[in-house]
Design a protein around this motif. Structure first.
Motif, PDB file in Angstrom:
ATOM      1  N   GLY A 161      37.917  32.090  29.375  1.00  0.00           N
ATOM      2  CA  GLY A 161      39.349  32.009  29.626  1.00  0.00           C
ATOM      3  C   GLY A 161      39.710  31.877  31.094  1.00  0.00           C
ATOM      4  N   GLU A 162      38.783  32.230  31.999  1.00  0.00           N
ATOM      5  CA  GLU A 162      39.047  32.098  33.419  1.00  0.00           C
ATOM      6  C   GLU A 162      38.735  30.678  33.891  1.00  0.00           C
ATOM      7  OE1 GLU A 162      38.580  36.268  35.725  1.00  0.00           O
ATOM      8  OE2 GLU A 162      36.693  35.306  35.168  1.00  0.00           O
ATOM      9  N   LYS A 163      39.502  30.220  34.850  1.00  0.00           N
ATOM     10  CA  LYS A 163      39.312  28.877  35.387  1.00  0.00           C
ATOM     11  C   LYS A 163      38.972  28.949  36.871  1.00  0.00           C
ATOM     12  CE  LYS A 163      42.452  26.591  32.123  1.00  0.00           C
ATOM     13  NZ  LYS A 163      43.667  25.741  31.990  1.00  0.00           N
ATOM     14  N   ILE A 164      38.169  28.019  37.315  1.00  0.00           N
ATOM     15  CA  ILE A 164      37.807  27.930  38.717  1.00  0.00           C
ATOM     16  C   ILE A 164      38.814  27.044  39.438  1.00  0.00           C
ATOM     17  CG2 ILE A 164      36.060  27.164  40.358  1.00  0.00           C
ATOM     18  CD1 ILE A 164      35.203  29.588  38.863  1.00  0.00           C
ATOM     19  N   THR A 170      37.860  32.096  41.005  1.00  0.00           N
ATOM     20  CA  THR A 170      38.802  32.376  39.935  1.00  0.00           C
ATOM     21  C   THR A 170      40.085  32.959  40.529  1.00  0.00           C
ATOM     22  OG1 THR A 170      38.025  34.646  39.586  1.00  0.00           O
ATOM     23  CG2 THR A 170      36.879  32.887  38.379  1.00  0.00           C
ATOM     24  N   GLU A 171      41.122  33.039  39.719  1.00  0.00           N
ATOM     25  CA  GLU A 171      42.399  33.599  40.198  1.00  0.00           C
ATOM     26  C   GLU A 171      42.220  35.039  40.654  1.00  0.00           C
ATOM     27  OE1 GLU A 171      46.971  34.475  38.650  1.00  0.00           O
ATOM     28  OE2 GLU A 171      45.323  34.249  37.211  1.00  0.00           O
ATOM     29  N   ARG A 172      41.499  35.833  39.870  1.00  0.00           N
ATOM     30  CA  ARG A 172      41.325  37.245  40.225  1.00  0.00           C
ATOM     31  C   ARG A 172      40.566  37.390  41.538  1.00  0.00           C
ATOM     32  NH1 ARG A 172      38.689  40.647  35.873  1.00  0.00           N
ATOM     33  NH2 ARG A 172      39.428  42.306  37.228  1.00  0.00           N
ATOM     34  N   ASP A 173      39.529  36.601  41.719  1.00  0.00           N
ATOM     35  CA  ASP A 173      38.779  36.666  42.980  1.00  0.00           C
ATOM     36  C   ASP A 173      39.632  36.180  44.143  1.00  0.00           C
ATOM     37  OD1 ASP A 173      36.445  37.770  42.012  1.00  0.00           O
ATOM     38  OD2 ASP A 173      35.545  35.832  41.535  1.00  0.00           O
ATOM     39  N   ASP A 174      40.461  35.185  43.906  1.00  0.00           N
ATOM     40  CA  ASP A 174      41.367  34.697  44.938  1.00  0.00           C
ATOM     41  C   ASP A 174      42.327  35.798  45.389  1.00  0.00           C
ATOM     42  OD1 ASP A 174      41.200  32.308  46.212  1.00  0.00           O
ATOM     43  OD2 ASP A 174      42.457  31.197  44.808  1.00  0.00           O
TER      44      ASP A 174
END
Length: 247
Positions: A161-164, A170-174
């Protein structure tokens, strides 16, 4: 640089401090796993007491992922599961600013830090699948079959479900890296400690950011924390049916 490691005796995670050569702000990097011994989470909480701020994952409440894994381990009588609990670090009790950069990716907890309904739904959905996987893998051996040694060079695939994004994150890492950069810029010369408490899979990127673009280096490697311990007498590996699910 080793951040977390599996072995035949269990799973442990590191505590590392990063700082620029000139001094100032110190980053306390604490990779976590979402299930472990109560003493493991207590040790993390105690280490956070000396910090002036904390960047933490999603919300101040128990982990539905950890709850699902612990429940499945107990249902399938995994030898490590008898004493494990889901991750539940009471950040609010620290009395310092807590930043949840990815808060919108999880619902807020209910009153008294109880897991929200969406979290319970996640437990109900995932526990049967996890229990089946563990049962098919074989009792007592499920966890040790998973190799999860994590170094600062380790790369992880995005979760379902996560996108790069265009920058490769990913959004969370960003969001996590954005919070780190903002604090590092604003408080670079301050004599303070800011902790980062996130799942271990996020930490290679964090360490590369700190030691690369932000110019920090390892100031101290503190004691490792044992989350899961397989080294126990054989008679403790299969608890009796009477009360074995009372946790």
């Amino acid at each position: 640089m080793r951040l977390a490691e599996w072995s035949e005796t269990g799973y442990r995670t590191s505590v590392r401090v990063f700082q620029r050569p000139a001094g100032g702000l110190r980053w306390v990097v604490i990779p976590t796993i979402h299930m472990g011994h109560p003493d493991y989470y207590w040790a993390i909480w105690q280490r956070l007491r000396s910090c002036q701020a904390v960047i933490a994952e999603q919300y101040d409440g128990p982990s539905s992922t950890g709850y699902a894994y612990v429940t499945a381990m107990r249902l399938t009588r995994q030898r490590a599961g008898r004493e494990l609990v889901h991750q539940d670090i009471d950040y609010g009790a620290l009395g310092v600013p807590i930043i949840f950069p990815d808060a919108h990716t999880a619902p807020p907890p209910e009153e008294d830090r109880r897991m929200p309904d969406v979290g319970w739904a996640d437990v109900v959905v995932h526990t049967p699948a996890l229990a089946l996987q563990m049962a098919l893998s074989g009792r007592d051996d499920w966890i040790v079959k998973d190799s999860l040694n994590i170094d600062d060079t380790t790369e992880f695939e995005p979760m379902p479900g996560e996108k790069i994004g265009p920058n490769g994150r990913t959004e969370r890492d960003d969001l996590l890296i954005g919070a780190i950069r903002e604090i590092d810029t604003a408080f670079a010369v301050e004599d303070i400690e800011v902790a980062i408490v996130f799942g271990a899979a996020h930490m290679p990127l964090v360490v590369r950011e700190l030691t690369g673009r932000l110019g920090h280096s390892t100031a101290a490697a503190e004691a490792w924390l044992t989350a899961i311990d397989f080294d126990e007498p054989p008679y403790l590996r299969k608890p009796s049916l009477d009360g074995w699910m009372d946790w």
